[in-house]
Scaffold this active site. Structure first.
Site, PDB file in Angstrom:
ATOM      1  N   LYS A 152      -3.975   7.794   3.867  1.00 55.32           N
ATOM      2  CA  LYS A 152      -5.188   7.732   4.182  1.00 55.32           C
ATOM      3  C   LYS A 152      -4.810   7.915   5.884  1.00 55.32           C
ATOM      4  O   LYS A 152      -5.935   8.698   6.790  1.00 55.32           O
ATOM      5  CB  LYS A 152      -5.516   6.016   4.651  1.00 55.32           C
ATOM      6  CG  LYS A 152      -5.488   5.731   3.168  1.00 55.32           C
ATOM      7  CD  LYS A 152      -6.491   6.716   2.044  1.00 55.32           C
ATOM      8  CE  LYS A 152      -7.475   5.877   1.018  1.00 55.32           C
ATOM      9  NZ  LYS A 152      -8.458   6.465   0.680  1.00 55.32           N
TER      10      LYS A 152
ATOM     11  N   TYR B 147       0.719  -1.643   0.079  1.00 56.38           N
ATOM     12  CA  TYR B 147       0.082   0.094  -0.104  1.00 56.38           C
ATOM     13  C   TYR B 147       1.015   0.750  -0.155  1.00 56.38           C
ATOM     14  O   TYR B 147       0.440   2.062  -0.322  1.00 56.38           O
ATOM     15  CB  TYR B 147      -1.484   0.025   1.863  1.00 56.38           C
ATOM     16  CG  TYR B 147      -2.359   0.740   0.855  1.00 56.38           C
ATOM     17  CD1 TYR B 147      -3.139   0.901  -0.236  1.00 56.38           C
ATOM     18  CD2 TYR B 147      -2.634   2.206   2.304  1.00 56.38           C
ATOM     19  CE1 TYR B 147      -4.513   1.637  -0.023  1.00 56.38           C
ATOM     20  CE2 TYR B 147      -3.469   2.355   1.476  1.00 56.38           C
ATOM     21  CZ  TYR B 147      -4.429   2.462   0.598  1.00 56.38           C
ATOM     22  OH  TYR B 147      -5.232   2.975   0.991  1.00 56.38           O
TER      23      TYR B 147
HETATM   24  P1  NAD Z   1     -12.345   3.638  -8.233  1.00 59.99           P
HETATM   25  O1  NAD Z   1     -10.940   3.607  -8.769  1.00 59.99           O
HETATM   26  O2  NAD Z   1     -13.592   3.530  -8.698  1.00 59.99           O
HETATM   27  O3  NAD Z   1     -12.330   5.325  -7.773  1.00 59.99           O
HETATM   28  C1  NAD Z   1     -10.810   6.406  -7.032  1.00 59.99           C
HETATM   29  C2  NAD Z   1     -11.513   7.873  -7.604  1.00 59.99           C
HETATM   30  O4  NAD Z   1     -10.822   8.565  -7.905  1.00 59.99           O
HETATM   31  C3  NAD Z   1     -11.914   8.104  -9.651  1.00 59.99           C
HETATM   32  O5  NAD Z   1     -13.135   8.435 -10.025  1.00 59.99           O
HETATM   33  C4  NAD Z   1     -10.791   8.968 -10.223  1.00 59.99           C
HETATM   34  O6  NAD Z   1     -11.510   9.755 -11.020  1.00 59.99           O
HETATM   35  C5  NAD Z   1     -10.788   9.290  -8.704  1.00 59.99           C
HETATM   36  N1  NAD Z   1      -9.237  10.519  -8.595  1.00 59.99           N
HETATM   37  C6  NAD Z   1      -8.590  10.057  -8.761  1.00 59.99           C
HETATM   38  N2  NAD Z   1      -7.446  11.519  -9.150  1.00 59.99           N
HETATM   39  C7  NAD Z   1      -8.366  12.985  -9.090  1.00 59.99           C
HETATM   40  C8  NAD Z   1      -8.658  13.604  -9.392  1.00 59.99           C
HETATM   41  N3  NAD Z   1      -7.605  14.685  -9.703  1.00 59.99           N
HETATM   42  N4  NAD Z   1      -9.664  14.655  -9.788  1.00 59.99           N
HETATM   43  C9  NAD Z   1     -10.935  13.931  -9.559  1.00 59.99           C
HETATM   44  N5  NAD Z   1     -10.933  12.820  -9.279  1.00 59.99           N
HETATM   45  C10 NAD Z   1      -9.806  12.395  -9.099  1.00 59.99           C
HETATM   46  O7  NAD Z   1     -12.048   3.044  -6.885  1.00 59.99           O
HETATM   47  P2  NAD Z   1     -12.611   2.723  -5.708  1.00 59.99           P
HETATM   48  O8  NAD Z   1     -11.896   1.983  -5.116  1.00 59.99           O
HETATM   49  O9  NAD Z   1     -14.036   3.254  -5.862  1.00 59.99           O
HETATM   50  O10 NAD Z   1     -11.659   3.861  -4.436  1.00 59.99           O
HETATM   51  C11 NAD Z   1     -12.406   5.106  -4.094  1.00 59.99           C
HETATM   52  C12 NAD Z   1     -12.163   5.277  -2.896  1.00 59.99           C
HETATM   53  O11 NAD Z   1     -11.917   3.990  -2.126  1.00 59.99           O
HETATM   54  C13 NAD Z   1     -10.451   6.044  -2.869  1.00 59.99           C
HETATM   55  O12 NAD Z   1     -10.234   6.460  -1.760  1.00 59.99           O
HETATM   56  C14 NAD Z   1     -10.135   4.413  -1.674  1.00 59.99           C
HETATM   57  O13 NAD Z   1      -8.647   5.078  -1.571  1.00 59.99           O
HETATM   58  C15 NAD Z   1     -10.895   4.076  -1.726  1.00 59.99           C
HETATM   59  N6  NAD Z   1     -11.118   2.917  -0.429  1.00 59.99           N
HETATM   60  C16 NAD Z   1     -10.977   1.029  -1.840  1.00 59.99           C
HETATM   61  C17 NAD Z   1     -10.659   0.121  -1.183  1.00 59.99           C
HETATM   62  C18 NAD Z   1     -10.617  -0.663  -3.044  1.00 59.99           C
HETATM   63  O14 NAD Z   1      -9.981  -1.975  -1.991  1.00 59.99           O
HETATM   64  N7  NAD Z   1     -11.114  -0.587  -2.919  1.00 59.99           N
HETATM   65  C19 NAD Z   1     -10.382   0.013   0.288  1.00 59.99           C
HETATM   66  C20 NAD Z   1     -10.604   1.080   0.829  1.00 59.99           C
HETATM   67  C21 NAD Z   1     -10.556   1.765   0.580  1.00 59.99           C
END
Ligand code: NAD
Length: 275
Positions: free
Chosen positions: A182, A175
């Protein structure tokens, strides 16, 4: 006559229970595709009666976001505007366009994270200054920027949500830079919650277990981790985006009115385990 009264009362009651966000306006940042956690939350909030405005990263995502929005039931297709959170001009234009349609908002979702590929591939101690700053700007500072812009529109108070991960607290080897990002995000939630509390704005983070999304696939060894996480979680399964959406609905509504500054784990219990 009495029957008509009861029936009207219960119909109204059911309507408000089924649609706890009826009459509320919600801003959603972070929808990239149908697997995005933000999309599951947007659907849950829409089903609960909220009017949505989606902020998507840029032209590249416009078509897929518009196709998703067209699938939502109902006659009013939600609004969607570009909003790259690292571009101050785009952020202020997004809020100006939103304000033209909705002078008030009640809920905001920040579901955004980014780390450059090199920073996720190299050793953590080799993280460059540039990659560190880019990761923190996109994944942490953006929450402060969005909260600041949104503050004036939260004239009736409301709820801001962001997405964190357990790598903030414990070392999840691949990570890397996202772990400290985070940790800073969760601290940012607490400081925002403190200062915005007097305006009736609550700020919380949801911390899901690993979910197979575009962002998650950037973490090396993710598929193996997904399998292990299901095996080691007390509930014996992985978290689904719908699990996160249910918690996001609770935190968006008045049912959670006394909860602010918290990070809520939605990880099938993984984070309580010590091995
Ligand atoms: P995802 O790739 O679908 O979403 C990430 C989003 O961030 C995308 O829509 C992307 O367009 C946006 N993004 C990145 N840079 C950007 C910018 N400069 N301006 C505007 N938007 C921007 O993936 P996800 O897993 O749905 O991630 C969403 C959140 O959940 C993140 O914060 C991620 O760290 C968190 N998260 C994910 C997981 C997992 O396992 N998938 C677990 C815990 C937390």
């Amino acid at each position: 006559m009495l029957f008509i009264f009861y029936s009207a009362f219960f119909n109204k009651k059911n309507m408000t229970t089924d649609k706890p966000l009826l009459g509320k306006n919600a801003l959603v940042f972070g929808v990239a595709n149908k697997w995005s956690i933000a999309w599951a939350i947007a659907k849950a909030w829409h089903k609960a009666g909220a009017r949505l405005v989606i902020g998507y990263q840029g032209e590249r995502l416009k078509k897929s976001v518009e196709e998703l929005l067209a699938e939502l039931p109902g006659e009013d297709t939600p609004l969607a505007f570009p909003c790259d959170v690292t571009d101050e001009e785009q952020v202020s234009q997004f809020f100006a366009k939103t304000k033209a349609h909705f002078p008030k908002i009640h809920v905001l979702l920040h579901s955004i994270a980014f780390a450059p590929k090199e920073a996720l591939e190299k050793n953590f101690y080799e993280t460059s200054r540039q990659d560190f700053l880019r990761t923190f700007e996109t994944s942490v500072y953006s929450l402060i920027a969005l909260a600041r812009e949104a503050k004036a529109l939260f004239s009736e108070g409301g709820s801001i949500l962001t997405l964190s991960y357990y790598g903030s607290e414990k070392v999840i080897p691949n990570y890397k830079i996202m772990g400290p990002a985070k940790a800073a995000l969760e601290s940012t939630v607490r400081y925002l919650a403190y200062e915005l509390g007097k305006d009736g704005i609550r700020v919380n983070a949801l911390s899901p277990g690993p979910i197979n999304t575009l962002a998650a696939r950037g973490i090396s060894g993710f598929t193996k981790f997904l399998k292990e996480s299901a095996l080691k979680s007390p509930l014996g399964r992985n978290t689904e985006t719908t699990d996160v959406a249910s918690a996001a609905l609770f935190l968006a509504t008045d049912e959670s009115r006394a909860i602010t500054g918290q990070t809520l784990y939605i990880d099938c219990g993984y984070s309580i385990m010590g091995f």
